[in-house]
Design a protein around this motif. Structure first.
Motif, PDB file in Angstrom:
ATOM      1  N   THR A   1       0.839  -1.193   0.000  1.00 54.36           N
ATOM      2  CA  THR A   1       0.000   0.000   0.000  1.00 54.36           C
ATOM      3  C   THR A   1       0.872   1.239   0.000  1.00 54.36           C
ATOM      4  O   THR A   1       1.735   1.396   0.866  1.00 54.36           O
ATOM      5  CB  THR A   1      -0.914   0.023   1.232  1.00 54.36           C
ATOM      6  OG1 THR A   1      -1.730  -1.154   1.263  1.00 54.36           O
ATOM      7  CG2 THR A   1      -1.825   1.252   1.197  1.00 54.36           C
ATOM      8  N   ILE A   2       0.633   2.108  -0.967  1.00 55.08           N
ATOM      9  CA  ILE A   2       1.343   3.383  -1.027  1.00 55.08           C
ATOM     10  C   ILE A   2       0.446   4.459  -0.434  1.00 55.08           C
ATOM     11  O   ILE A   2      -0.775   4.454  -0.637  1.00 55.08           O
ATOM     12  CB  ILE A   2       1.750   3.727  -2.479  1.00 55.08           C
ATOM     13  CG1 ILE A   2       2.660   4.957  -2.509  1.00 55.08           C
ATOM     14  CG2 ILE A   2       0.537   3.905  -3.376  1.00 55.08           C
ATOM     15  CD1 ILE A   2       3.278   5.228  -3.894  1.00 55.08           C
ATOM     16  N   SER A   3       1.059   5.372   0.314  1.00 53.88           N
ATOM     17  CA  SER A   3       0.303   6.470   0.909  1.00 53.88           C
ATOM     18  C   SER A   3       1.243   7.666   1.052  1.00 53.88           C
ATOM     19  O   SER A   3       2.453   7.532   0.870  1.00 53.88           O
ATOM     20  CB  SER A   3      -0.270   6.072   2.270  1.00 53.88           C
ATOM     21  OG  SER A   3       0.761   5.744   3.185  1.00 53.88           O
ATOM     22  N   ARG A   4       0.666   8.816   1.360  1.00 49.38           N
ATOM     23  CA  ARG A   4       1.500  10.005   1.514  1.00 49.38           C
ATOM     24  C   ARG A   4       0.909  10.919   2.573  1.00 49.38           C
ATOM     25  O   ARG A   4      -0.307  10.917   2.805  1.00 49.38           O
ATOM     26  CB  ARG A   4       1.651  10.740   0.187  1.00 49.38           C
ATOM     27  CG  ARG A   4       0.389  11.350  -0.355  1.00 49.38           C
ATOM     28  CD  ARG A   4       0.605  11.854  -1.790  1.00 49.38           C
ATOM     29  NE  ARG A   4       1.572  12.933  -1.845  1.00 49.38           N
ATOM     30  CZ  ARG A   4       2.190  13.315  -2.984  1.00 49.38           C
ATOM     31  NH1 ARG A   4       1.924  12.681  -4.128  1.00 49.38           N
ATOM     32  NH2 ARG A   4       3.049  14.313  -2.972  1.00 49.38           N
ATOM     33  N   ASP A   5       1.788  11.690   3.180  1.00 45.59           N
ATOM     34  CA  ASP A   5       1.400  12.710   4.151  1.00 45.59           C
ATOM     35  C   ASP A   5       2.030  14.009   3.680  1.00 45.59           C
ATOM     36  O   ASP A   5       3.226  14.238   3.891  1.00 45.59           O
ATOM     37  CB  ASP A   5       1.883  12.325   5.549  1.00 45.59           C
ATOM     38  CG  ASP A   5       1.412  13.286   6.614  1.00 45.59           C
ATOM     39  OD1 ASP A   5       1.050  14.429   6.278  1.00 45.59           O
ATOM     40  OD2 ASP A   5       1.405  12.907   7.792  1.00 45.59           O
ATOM     41  N   ASN A   6       1.247  14.836   3.020  1.00 39.78           N
ATOM     42  CA  ASN A   6       1.802  16.065   2.450  1.00 39.78           C
ATOM     43  C   ASN A   6       2.250  17.059   3.523  1.00 39.78           C
ATOM     44  O   ASN A   6       3.122  17.886   3.277  1.00 39.78           O
ATOM     45  CB  ASN A   6       0.791  16.705   1.514  1.00 39.78           C
ATOM     46  CG  ASN A   6       0.647  15.942   0.207  1.00 39.78           C
ATOM     47  OD1 ASN A   6       1.530  15.172  -0.171  1.00 39.78           O
ATOM     48  ND2 ASN A   6      -0.466  16.143  -0.481  1.00 39.78           N
ATOM     49  N   ALA A   7       1.673  16.963   4.690  1.00 34.41           N
ATOM     50  CA  ALA A   7       2.100  17.849   5.780  1.00 34.41           C
ATOM     51  C   ALA A   7       3.508  17.511   6.257  1.00 34.41           C
ATOM     52  O   ALA A   7       4.223  18.370   6.779  1.00 34.41           O
ATOM     53  CB  ALA A   7       1.124  17.743   6.940  1.00 34.41           C
ATOM     54  N   LYS A   8       3.902  16.255   6.051  1.00 31.81           N
ATOM     55  CA  LYS A   8       5.231  15.805   6.467  1.00 31.81           C
ATOM     56  C   LYS A   8       6.174  15.610   5.284  1.00 31.81           C
ATOM     57  O   LYS A   8       7.306  15.146   5.464  1.00 31.81           O
ATOM     58  CB  LYS A   8       5.116  14.493   7.243  1.00 31.81           C
ATOM     59  CG  LYS A   8       4.358  14.607   8.553  1.00 31.81           C
ATOM     60  CD  LYS A   8       4.328  13.272   9.287  1.00 31.81           C
ATOM     61  CE  LYS A   8       3.605  13.395  10.622  1.00 31.81           C
ATOM     62  NZ  LYS A   8       3.560  12.096  11.352  1.00 31.81           N
ATOM     63  N   ASN A   9       5.702  15.937   4.092  1.00 32.20           N
ATOM     64  CA  ASN A   9       6.524  15.746   2.878  1.00 32.20           C
ATOM     65  C   ASN A   9       7.071  14.326   2.792  1.00 32.20           C
ATOM     66  O   ASN A   9       8.243  14.109   2.468  1.00 32.20           O
ATOM     67  CB  ASN A   9       7.700  16.737   2.856  1.00 32.20           C
ATOM     68  CG  ASN A   9       7.265  18.147   2.500  1.00 32.20           C
ATOM     69  OD1 ASN A   9       6.090  18.409   2.265  1.00 32.20           O
ATOM     70  ND2 ASN A   9       8.210  19.067   2.489  1.00 32.20           N
ATOM     71  N   THR A  10       6.222  13.364   3.058  1.00 32.81           N
ATOM     72  CA  THR A  10       6.670  11.981   3.132  1.00 32.81           C
ATOM     73  C   THR A  10       5.700  11.060   2.400  1.00 32.81           C
ATOM     74  O   THR A  10       4.475  11.238   2.484  1.00 32.81           O
ATOM     75  CB  THR A  10       6.806  11.532   4.599  1.00 32.81           C
ATOM     76  OG1 THR A  10       7.734  12.390   5.266  1.00 32.81           O
ATOM     77  CG2 THR A  10       7.317  10.094   4.685  1.00 32.81           C
ATOM     78  N   VAL A  11       6.269  10.086   1.698  1.00 28.91           N
ATOM     79  CA  VAL A  11       5.488   9.035   1.070  1.00 28.91           C
ATOM     80  C   VAL A  11       5.913   7.705   1.689  1.00 28.91           C
ATOM     81  O   VAL A  11       7.073   7.543   2.077  1.00 28.91           O
ATOM     82  CB  VAL A  11       5.666   9.033  -0.463  1.00 28.91           C
ATOM     83  CG1 VAL A  11       7.103   8.758  -0.858  1.00 28.91           C
ATOM     84  CG2 VAL A  11       4.717   8.051  -1.136  1.00 28.91           C
TER      85      VAL A  11
END
Length: 121
Positions: A67-77
């Motif tokens: 599963t791929i996911s991202r957290d744009n607030a943390k600049n992390t995938v």
């Protein structure tokens, strides 16, 4: 700059979560992908996620397990990898695409240095 982490050695059937931190402030504008390269093989596509996280796509070989996911607030995938198999052993790379989408290496302009994942049988 993209920096991967979270690789390691795991037994077949186990799990790992890879992270990729971006230093770029406009991270949210990029589609992010994961690729892998096993010894003696070409780099292959694993998964991609669009800028918002609302659209994802997976290689058939990992569908239902990764599963791929991202957290744009943390600049992390992230790449959550479950039910790992020995054939998942490879160096895993994250990459960023300004085109907004992609499944081919040439569509991604920025690459991390890679993190090794080894799955023992």
């Amino acid at each position: 700059q993209l920096v991967e982490s979270g690789g390691g050695l795991v037994q077949a059937g186990g799990s790992l979560r890879l992270s990729c931190a971006a230093s770029e402030g406009s991270f949210r504008r990029y589609a992010m992908g994961w690729f892998r390269q096993a010894p003696g093989k070409e780099r292959e596509f694993v998964a991609v996620i669009n800028w918002s996280g609302g659209i994802t796509y997976y290689a058939d070989s990992v569908k239902g397990r990764f599963t791929i996911s991202r957290d744009n607030a943390k600049n992390t995938v992230y790449l959550q990898m479950n039910s790992l198999k020995p054939e998942d052993t490879a160096v895993y790379y994250c990459a960023a695409s300004s085109t907004g989408w992609g499944r081919n290496s040439y569509e991604f302009e920025y690459w991390g240095q890679g993190t090794q994942v080894t799955v023992s049988s």
